[in-house]
Each structure stands twice: as C-alpha cells, then as structure tokens.
Design a protein around this motif. Structure first.
Motif, PDB file in Angstrom:
ATOM      1  N   TRP A 121     -22.553 -27.487   0.186  1.00  0.00           N
ATOM      2  CA  TRP A 121     -22.653 -28.856  -0.303  1.00  0.00           C
ATOM      3  C   TRP A 121     -24.086 -29.348  -0.172  1.00  0.00           C
ATOM      4  O   TRP A 121     -24.588 -30.078  -1.037  1.00  0.00           O
ATOM      5  N   PRO A 180     -17.881 -26.444  -3.707  1.00  0.00           N
ATOM      6  CA  PRO A 180     -16.743 -25.867  -2.990  1.00  0.00           C
ATOM      7  C   PRO A 180     -16.440 -24.426  -3.394  1.00  0.00           C
ATOM      8  O   PRO A 180     -15.570 -23.792  -2.797  1.00  0.00           O
ATOM      9  N   LYS A 240     -14.737 -18.842  -1.408  1.00  0.00           N
ATOM     10  CA  LYS A 240     -14.654 -20.089  -0.657  1.00  0.00           C
ATOM     11  C   LYS A 240     -14.936 -19.792   0.820  1.00  0.00           C
ATOM     12  O   LYS A 240     -14.921 -18.628   1.247  1.00  0.00           O
ATOM     13  N   GLU A 284     -14.984 -23.314  -6.015  1.00  0.00           N
ATOM     14  CA  GLU A 284     -13.629 -23.177  -6.579  1.00  0.00           C
ATOM     15  C   GLU A 284     -13.769 -22.558  -7.968  1.00  0.00           C
ATOM     16  O   GLU A 284     -13.501 -23.212  -8.980  1.00  0.00           O
ATOM     17  N   TYR A 298     -11.495 -34.321  -3.994  1.00  0.00           N
ATOM     18  CA  TYR A 298     -12.896 -34.752  -3.970  1.00  0.00           C
ATOM     19  C   TYR A 298     -13.042 -36.275  -4.033  1.00  0.00           C
ATOM     20  O   TYR A 298     -14.132 -36.780  -4.256  1.00  0.00           O
TER      21      TYR A 298
END
Lengths: 154, 303
Positions: free
Chosen positions: B170, B248, B298, B250, A40
């Motif tokens: 995002w 993301p 994901k 995750e 990131y």
C-alpha cells in the motif's frame, strides 16, 4: 421466462448492497464480505473474543488466549471469524454452550467481543464491547463479581 | 447503425442494433471457467485460505471439473460446460459462507448467467450482454457510494490506515504521495492501540487521489450507461481498477473485473486478449507452485 429470471436477478443484485449497508449499520456485518461490494470502504473488521469462566463458588478467571486448550481455541477462533463476517447476526450462545459442554465444572461463562473501529469523526481507533453471560442452569442474568468494582479483568 | 429505444432499464446497456457480441461473450464465458479452474487449483496446491472444508482432494476434483468444462467451452458445448460448472461453483460459495470473497460471488453469478442464457441464440446473447454490463455498473456504483457513505476517503483516512498497517504494497502504490514525515507518523501508530491516530493527512495530492477513487467509481458507473461515453468510461474504470488492485494484489479479481468491463468496449477484446488472459491466469497459478513472482501473490500467499 429467461428475461424474467435475469430481471429478478439484477433487481436482487442491485438492491442487495443497500440491504447489506443497512445490516452493516445495524448489526455490524463486515463491509468486505457477503457481496455488498463495500470492500476498501473501511479497514477490515477487527474483533477480539475474550472468555471468562465462572465457578460455582463465584470465583472467576479471564482465560489467557495463549494458554487455551485446543478445544477452547477452536471454539473461540470460529466465533471470532463468524463475528467478523456476520457481526451481531452471529449469536454468542452457541459458543457458550460449546464451552460449557467442554468444561462441566464451569457454572457459567462470560463472553466479550471487542470490536476495534476507525472512527470517521476523529480518525482514531475506538473500541466497542459486547458482553454476555451464559449460565449452565439457563438463568438470564449478567455476571456480577463478588468483589464490588472489580469488574471483568481485560 | 440505429440505436434502439430504451424500452426498459435493462436496455440501457444495450448495443446498437445489428452489433453482435457472440464471440466476445463466448470468450468471456471460457475465461470465467479458467478463473474457476485456476482458483480451485490454487486452493488445492496452496491449502491456504481454503474456503470450504473439502481438503486438497476435494479441490482437486473441483479443479478437474472446471478445467474439463473450460476445454469443453472451447468447442460448441459452452452452454453445457457452464451448466455442469455452475452447481460446483455454488457449492463452493455455499460451503465457504460467510467467508466467501466478493469476487467469488461475482464469478459464481456470471457463471449462473452463462448457465441460464444460451449466447448462441441472438435474443439471449443480447440479454446476457446487457445483464453483465449492468452488473459491472452496479458494482462500481455501490463501491463508490459505500466509500462515500462510510466517510473514510474525504481526508484520506482509509488509505492512511492501509499505508500504516497493511504492508509495504500500500505504501508502494500510495505512499509516495505523502511527505516522509507523514509516512513516519502513520507507521509509528501501534496497530491495535485504542485512541491511536489520527489516521488523517493534509497532503493535497494524497487527498485528491483518495477522493478521486469514490468520485471516479460513481461517475464512471454513470458514464458506462450513456452510449456516447460508455467505452471511455469502461477503459477508465479498467485503469482505476488495476491501479487500486496493485495495492492488495487482488489480481484474480482484477482480471475478472477487467474482462467484465471489456464487454463495454467494441472489438471483442475478450476474444482478442483471450490467450494473454489465459496465460496470465496460468502464470499466477505457476507462482503458487513456486515460479518467480511472489509479488503477484496476496500477503496470505494465496491468489
């Protein structure tokens, strides 16, 4: 003893990201991989591998990825993924040797790795290329097209 | 309770004398094994992003080993469970190199510490707690420093790129901070066009959020070292981690790192939240199997 093991581990754990950052700056290893904890920080590595075959008469052809054979695709895909993670620490000669072994009629092969990066100064996408030539006879010289100025077709 | 003097750097993350973290660590140890079990089952089922060429059967064997080790860890055999599981974890790490995900390294190293240290022994319990807390601090610190050093947050470049090209998730998390015109501009750039951009925005709220990420990571890492601020810093770090990981998706990393950060918080929260954490893992796995909740996966369809 266990305390020493834990200390040694933590020293490695704390120092590795610094080493990783150095390797990333020098060789272009992926900040997202290899436990540097730089995920990131930048967009993930964007790499393209292009292959040009060179015949014994000097003719050359930039291969079209869409028309790769399964063997060519496996070699190029593996190289691209390895370069994405390891950057320049992954040499090109293994893939070149594999391609030359796959095609006994090729005199040489030119491999280019194109890296797209977001430039921090301009915030625009920029590209860098690494081009290396590999000859079947092992000579160490870059490929020069017979037609002056024609260069490597993209 | 008195505070011990800091005789070494390692002791900076120590607790007050007399506090026991045994059950907290034991719960975390079992959760690490659940993490490995669920990850292995998901690799076997999804056959996506498989990190090592052993095929579904190989991952099935690994998953069974980790699951048995998890069950063993619920008894008094937690140390043995980790000593069995750790070599398998390192086999996966070695086999997937250099494509190994960072959270896989983290899970392997935590398992390594649990295989080396007997948290049933008081001195080793403290050593494990201090070492794992240091790992959390180091990760947060370097994550912040690297965001600073690459310079992709000062004017929002990284987040702008991800909003433009990394999918709607995002945009969902960070896009609302941008005016519509800016969103359209960013999304209008072709992904691989050389010279495309600039991926830079002027929206003040967006820039504040972008820069608060790396500033927060470095500041909270320091805050976790100081006993007075440790708990609040860890809680803020959990909030920051969960917020960032929404984009993301995750969630495996988010769960793992949250459990690691909870080691800073008094009250054995990994033990209190043990079954909710296990259920969260099991539900993530069930989504791979087809249960509702695709938004938890994901973009690769993997965990």
């Amino acid at each position: 003893m266990k305390r020493a093991i834990v200390r040694a581990f933590l020293v490695f754990f704390a120092a590795w990201p610094l080493v990783h950052a150095g390797l990333s700056a020098r060789y272009g290893i992926d900040p997202w991989k290899l436990a540097g904890f730089g995920m990131y920080s930048v967009p993930g590595a964007m790499k393209t591998v292009r292959v040009m075959r060179v015949a014994s008469d000097g003719n050359f052809e930039l291969l079209d990825y869409q028309r790769y054979s399964d063997g060519q695709r496996a070699i190029v895909d593996e190289l691209r993924e390895l370069r994405r993670s390891l950057g320049a620490l992954q040499p090109l000669d293994g893939a070149a040797a594999a391609l030359l072994a796959l095609h006994p009629d090729w005199e040489g092969v030119v491999i280019s790795v194109v890296t797209l990066e977001l430039e921090p100064e301009t915030a625009r996408l920029d590209d860098r290329s690494v081009v290396e030539t590999f000859w079947r006879d092992g000579r160490d010289e870059p490929f020069r097209p017979l037609a002056p100025g024609s260069g490597i077709r993209r | 309770m008195s505070s011990p003097p800091h005789s070494s750097l390692l002791d900076w993350t120590a607790d007050s004398v007399g506090q026991s973290a045994g059950d907290h660590l034991a719960a975390f140890r079992s959760l690490i094994l659940v993490h490995w079990a669920v990850q292995s089952w998901s690799w076997m089922i999804a056959d996506i992003s498989v990190p090592i060429a052993v095929g579904p059967l190989g991952f099935g064997v690994f998953a069974v080993v980790f699951t048995v080790c998890f069950l063993l860890s619920l008894t008094r055999r937690g140390l043995i469970a980790c000593r069995v599981a750790a070599p398998v974890a390192f086999l996966i790490v070695a086999g997937s190199f250099p494509f190994t995900a960072n959270h896989t390294y983290l899970a392997a190293w935590l398992l390594f510490l649990f295989a080396v240290l007997d948290i049933g022994a008081p001195d080793e319990e403290g050593l494990a707690l201090r070492a794992m807390r240091w790992m959390a601090v180091i990760i947060f610190f370097w994550a912040g420093v690297q965001k600073f050093s690459y310079g992709m947050y000062f004017r929002g470049e990284f987040l702008a790129w991800m909003i433009a090209h990394a999918g709607d998730r995002w945009s969902d998390v960070f896009g609302w901070l941008l005016p519509e015109a800016e969103l359209d501009r960013l999304r209008g750039y072709p992904r691989y066009m050389i010279g495309g951009g600039p991926y830079r925005v002027a929206s003040l709220p967006f820039l504040l959020v972008a820069n608060s990420v790396w500033i927060g990571e470095i500041t909270l890492a320091a805050g976790m070292l100081w006993r007075r601020t440790r708990e609040w810093a860890a809680l803020a770090a959990i909030a920051l981690t969960l917020t960032i990981q929404l984009a993301p998706r995750e969630y495996m990393f988010a769960l793992l790192y949250t459990q690691l950060l909870l080691l800073f918080v008094r009250g054995s929260w990994n033990r209190r939240l043990f079954w909710p954490f296990v259920l969260a893992y099991v539900y993530l796995l069930s989504v791979v199997l087809g249960a509702p909740g695709d938004f938890l996966l994901k973009s690769s369809g993997d965990l």
